[in-house]
Design a protein around this motif. Structure first.
Motif, PDB file in Angstrom:
ATOM      1  N   VAL A 149     108.976   9.757 -84.285  1.00 48.99           N
ATOM      2  CA  VAL A 149     110.052   8.763 -84.278  1.00 48.99           C
ATOM      3  C   VAL A 149     110.144   8.073 -82.918  1.00 48.99           C
ATOM      4  O   VAL A 149     110.242   6.841 -82.835  1.00 48.99           O
ATOM      5  N   LEU A 150     110.091   8.852 -81.842  1.00 42.48           N
ATOM      6  CA  LEU A 150     110.215   8.272 -80.503  1.00 42.48           C
ATOM      7  C   LEU A 150     109.057   7.330 -80.183  1.00 42.48           C
ATOM      8  O   LEU A 150     109.264   6.225 -79.660  1.00 42.48           O
ATOM      9  N   SER A 151     107.846   7.750 -80.508  1.00 45.07           N
ATOM     10  CA  SER A 151     106.703   6.866 -80.259  1.00 45.07           C
ATOM     11  C   SER A 151     106.757   5.651 -81.172  1.00 45.07           C
ATOM     12  O   SER A 151     106.361   4.543 -80.782  1.00 45.07           O
ATOM     13  N   GLY A 152     107.283   5.840 -82.382  1.00 43.06           N
ATOM     14  CA  GLY A 152     107.440   4.711 -83.292  1.00 43.06           C
ATOM     15  C   GLY A 152     108.427   3.682 -82.765  1.00 43.06           C
ATOM     16  O   GLY A 152     108.238   2.470 -82.950  1.00 43.06           O
ATOM     17  N   LEU A 153     109.476   4.151 -82.102  1.00 42.88           N
ATOM     18  CA  LEU A 153     110.438   3.224 -81.500  1.00 42.88           C
ATOM     19  C   LEU A 153     109.771   2.363 -80.432  1.00 42.88           C
ATOM     20  O   LEU A 153     110.064   1.172 -80.306  1.00 42.88           O
ATOM     21  N   VAL A 154     108.872   2.973 -79.668  1.00 41.32           N
ATOM     22  CA  VAL A 154     108.145   2.217 -78.642  1.00 41.32           C
ATOM     23  C   VAL A 154     107.281   1.139 -79.288  1.00 41.32           C
ATOM     24  O   VAL A 154     107.230  -0.003 -78.816  1.00 41.32           O
ATOM     25  N   LEU A 155     106.612   1.489 -80.375  1.00 36.15           N
ATOM     26  CA  LEU A 155     105.753   0.513 -81.049  1.00 36.15           C
ATOM     27  C   LEU A 155     106.569  -0.589 -81.711  1.00 36.15           C
ATOM     28  O   LEU A 155     106.123  -1.735 -81.809  1.00 36.15           O
ATOM     29  N   TRP A 156     107.765  -0.247 -82.158  1.00 37.99           N
ATOM     30  CA  TRP A 156     108.615  -1.212 -82.860  1.00 37.99           C
ATOM     31  C   TRP A 156     109.341  -2.139 -81.893  1.00 37.99           C
ATOM     32  O   TRP A 156     109.348  -3.357 -82.069  1.00 37.99           O
ATOM     33  N   LYS A 157     109.944  -1.556 -80.861  1.00 35.98           N
ATOM     34  CA  LYS A 157     110.745  -2.319 -79.898  1.00 35.98           C
ATOM     35  C   LYS A 157     110.298  -1.947 -78.484  1.00 35.98           C
ATOM     36  O   LYS A 157     111.036  -1.317 -77.730  1.00 35.98           O
ATOM     37  N   SER A 158     109.098  -2.358 -78.139  1.00 33.87           N
ATOM     38  CA  SER A 158     108.516  -1.949 -76.864  1.00 33.87           C
ATOM     39  C   SER A 158     109.327  -2.435 -75.663  1.00 33.87           C
ATOM     40  O   SER A 158     109.485  -1.713 -74.675  1.00 33.87           O
ATOM     41  N   VAL A 159     109.848  -3.645 -75.734  1.00 28.98           N
ATOM     42  CA  VAL A 159     110.615  -4.195 -74.611  1.00 28.98           C
ATOM     43  C   VAL A 159     111.946  -3.473 -74.464  1.00 28.98           C
ATOM     44  O   VAL A 159     112.358  -3.094 -73.361  1.00 28.98           O
ATOM     45  N   GLN A 160     112.625  -3.259 -75.580  1.00 28.78           N
ATOM     46  CA  GLN A 160     113.934  -2.609 -75.534  1.00 28.78           C
ATOM     47  C   GLN A 160     113.841  -1.152 -75.094  1.00 28.78           C
ATOM     48  O   GLN A 160     114.737  -0.638 -74.431  1.00 28.78           O
ATOM     49  N   PHE A 161     112.760  -0.486 -75.464  1.00 29.76           N
ATOM     50  CA  PHE A 161     112.582   0.924 -75.097  1.00 29.76           C
ATOM     51  C   PHE A 161     111.524   1.045 -74.001  1.00 29.76           C
ATOM     52  O   PHE A 161     110.595   1.846 -74.096  1.00 29.76           O
ATOM     53  N   ASP A 162     111.704   0.246 -72.965  1.00 30.72           N
ATOM     54  CA  ASP A 162     110.697   0.199 -71.904  1.00 30.72           C
ATOM     55  C   ASP A 162     110.576   1.522 -71.148  1.00 30.72           C
ATOM     56  O   ASP A 162     109.476   1.929 -70.765  1.00 30.72           O
ATOM     57  N   LEU A 163     111.702   2.212 -70.928  1.00 29.60           N
ATOM     58  CA  LEU A 163     111.638   3.495 -70.229  1.00 29.60           C
ATOM     59  C   LEU A 163     110.854   4.514 -71.051  1.00 29.60           C
ATOM     60  O   LEU A 163     109.990   5.229 -70.515  1.00 29.60           O
ATOM     61  N   LEU A 164     111.139   4.556 -72.330  1.00 35.36           N
ATOM     62  CA  LEU A 164     110.414   5.467 -73.216  1.00 35.36           C
ATOM     63  C   LEU A 164     108.934   5.104 -73.257  1.00 35.36           C
ATOM     64  O   LEU A 164     108.063   5.982 -73.258  1.00 35.36           O
ATOM     65  N   ARG A 165     108.659   3.800 -73.250  1.00 37.98           N
ATOM     66  CA  ARG A 165     107.264   3.342 -73.248  1.00 37.98           C
ATOM     67  C   ARG A 165     106.536   3.824 -71.999  1.00 37.98           C
ATOM     68  O   ARG A 165     105.408   4.328 -72.074  1.00 37.98           O
TER      69      ARG A 165
END
Length: 210
Positions: A149-165
């Motif tokens: 799920v967390l890696s999927g969030l990065v792929l879906w909203k890479s800009v919004q989840f920049d820290l996670l990316r």
């Protein structure tokens, strides 16, 4: 030689007429199964649009037909898995099932149960109890789904989840993390189905409760 009981901790004390698998657990299990099938098969179609490695998945086992359709299916499966997973975790915590079913867990206990299983001597007489290999596997798949799920969030909203990316090493690294997590989940499902085939009463319990 007689079968060896799974692990060595005392079984939980439950009413004799209590279901092996309560209704809420059975419902969430099948919803999770549906979500995983949708996400994996649509994910394979998404992967085919931009492969990470030198292979693609046969179109016949993918879902969505085309990239846009696959993404829609993938998001639908994602939200089902996310909300059902949150509810599953909350129910396990609220009822105490998480600690009762998945703990204690030790390297020695896992080694003993794994050795007994490989020798065909691990008892499955009490379906209310998980052996330590099962406990570790279920805890692992919970963590794996969280990574998925967390890696999927990065792929879906890479800009919004920049820290996670950045924590995952960048967008391309997150793609690999997501793919590996998906592969591990698929492997878990394959082993899980094999175990169900070996102990079919577990399937009956997940359908009927007893």
């Amino acid at each position: 030689m007689p079968a060896i009981p799974a692990s060595h901790d005392a079984p939980p004390v439950l009413p004799a007429d209590a279901p092996i698998r309560p209704g809420w657990l059975r419902a969430m299990h099948w919803l999770n199964a549906l979500a995983v099938v949708v996400m994996v098969t649509s994910g394979w179609r998404i992967y085919n649009a931009s492969p990470l490695f030198d292979f693609v998945f046969p179109k016949g086992i993918t879902l969505g037909g085309w990239l846009g359709g696959a993404l829609q299916w993938h998001f639908a499966g994602m939200w089902l898995l996310f909300f059902n997973g949150i509810l599953y975790l909350a129910m396990n915590l609220a009822t105490g099932r998480l600690w009762r079913k998945f703990f204690p867990l030790s390297a020695r206990g896992m080694a003993a149960d794994l050795g007994a299983a490989l020798r065909g001597r691990l008892s499955h007489a009490d379906p209310r109890r998980y052996n330590q290999v099962q406990r570790a596997a279920y805890l692992f798949v919970m963590a794996d789904i969280a990574v998925l799920v967390l890696s999927g969030l990065v792929l879906w909203k890479s800009v919004q989840f920049d820290l996670l990316r950045e924590l995952m090493g960048g967008y391309e690294a997150a793609r690999r993390v997501h793919f590996i997590a998906m592969a591990l989940l698929t492997a878990f499902v394959a082993v899980h189905l094999a175990m169900v085939a070996l102990v079919p009463r577990s399937l009956v319990a997940m359908i009927r409760g007893k």
